[in-house]
Design a protein around this motif. Structure first.
Motif, PDB file in Angstrom:
ATOM      1  N   ALA A   1       0.837  -1.193   0.000  1.00  0.00           N
ATOM      2  CA  ALA A   1       0.000   0.000   0.000  1.00  0.00           C
ATOM      3  C   ALA A   1       0.879   1.253   0.000  1.00  0.00           C
ATOM      4  N   GLU A   2       1.902   1.211   0.807  1.00  0.00           N
ATOM      5  CA  GLU A   2       2.813   2.345   0.900  1.00  0.00           C
ATOM      6  C   GLU A   2       3.478   2.622  -0.447  1.00  0.00           C
ATOM      7  N   THR A   3       3.932   1.555  -1.062  1.00  0.00           N
ATOM      8  CA  THR A   3       4.579   1.702  -2.348  1.00  0.00           C
ATOM      9  C   THR A   3       3.606   2.247  -3.371  1.00  0.00           C
ATOM     10  N   PHE A   4       2.359   1.794  -3.287  1.00  0.00           N
ATOM     11  CA  PHE A   4       1.344   2.227  -4.235  1.00  0.00           C
ATOM     12  C   PHE A   4       1.114   3.729  -4.121  1.00  0.00           C
ATOM     13  N   VAL A   5       0.936   4.206  -2.886  1.00  0.00           N
ATOM     14  CA  VAL A   5       0.680   5.634  -2.683  1.00  0.00           C
ATOM     15  C   VAL A   5       1.877   6.452  -3.153  1.00  0.00           C
TER      16      VAL A   5
ATOM     17  N   ALA B   1       1.822   9.237  -6.213  1.00  0.00           N
ATOM     18  CA  ALA B   1       2.276  10.626  -6.087  1.00  0.00           C
ATOM     19  C   ALA B   1       3.402  10.892  -7.067  1.00  0.00           C
ATOM     20  N   ALA B   2       4.298   9.942  -7.196  1.00  0.00           N
ATOM     21  CA  ALA B   2       5.416  10.122  -8.108  1.00  0.00           C
ATOM     22  C   ALA B   2       4.914  10.171  -9.543  1.00  0.00           C
ATOM     23  N   ALA B   3       3.868   9.396  -9.846  1.00  0.00           N
ATOM     24  CA  ALA B   3       3.354   9.374 -11.212  1.00  0.00           C
ATOM     25  C   ALA B   3       2.730  10.711 -11.578  1.00  0.00           C
ATOM     26  N   ILE B   4       2.092  11.374 -10.612  1.00  0.00           N
ATOM     27  CA  ILE B   4       1.478  12.672 -10.901  1.00  0.00           C
ATOM     28  C   ILE B   4       2.551  13.715 -11.182  1.00  0.00           C
TER      29      ILE B   4
END
Ligand SMILES: [Zn+2]
Ligand SMILES: [Zn+2]
Length: 116
Positions: free
Chosen positions: A9-13, A17-20
């Protein structure tokens, strides 16, 4: 100890954010700022401009000086004072060369003294 789910989950969030804030392939600085500032509020610094520079044109070390010279002291001011869009709709980006911080031809740079 963290479970695998927590870590996922942490990696996903973090990835989200990094993708945005990650500049897209071929996306110019102005289109990048225009896109990201719709999702992420300006924090009063040139943080996004620096992110773009570091990712796409790391040798453009004078970028901040040039932006501030044109009145862009934070990311949203870059779009208010430095680069103006020629049309209301600035998507999709017409493309930028890698290593360049020049916006695509959807934008023009305001010249000094061009005040209303
Ligand atoms: Zn701002
Ligand atoms: Zn563009």
């Amino acid at each position: 100890m963290e479970s695998a789910i927590d870590i996922q989950a942490e990696t996903f969030v973090r990835d989200l954010a990094a993708a945005i804030v990650a500049p897209r392939e071929g996306e110019c600085l102005a289109c990048y700022l225009d896109r990201v500032l719709r999702d992420a509020p300006c924090d009063g610094s040139l943080r996004l401009s620096r992110t773009y520079r570091d990712a796409r044109a790391p040798r453009a070390v004078a970028l901040e000086d040039r932006l501030q010279d044109g009145g862009g002291f934070c990311d949203c001011e870059v779009l208010m004072n430095v680069y103006w869009s020629k049309t209301d709709e600035v998507k999709p980006c017409h493309g930028a060369r890698r290593g360049s911080t020049k916006p695509c031809d959807l934008w023009y740079r305001r010249t000094r003294g061009d005040r209303w």
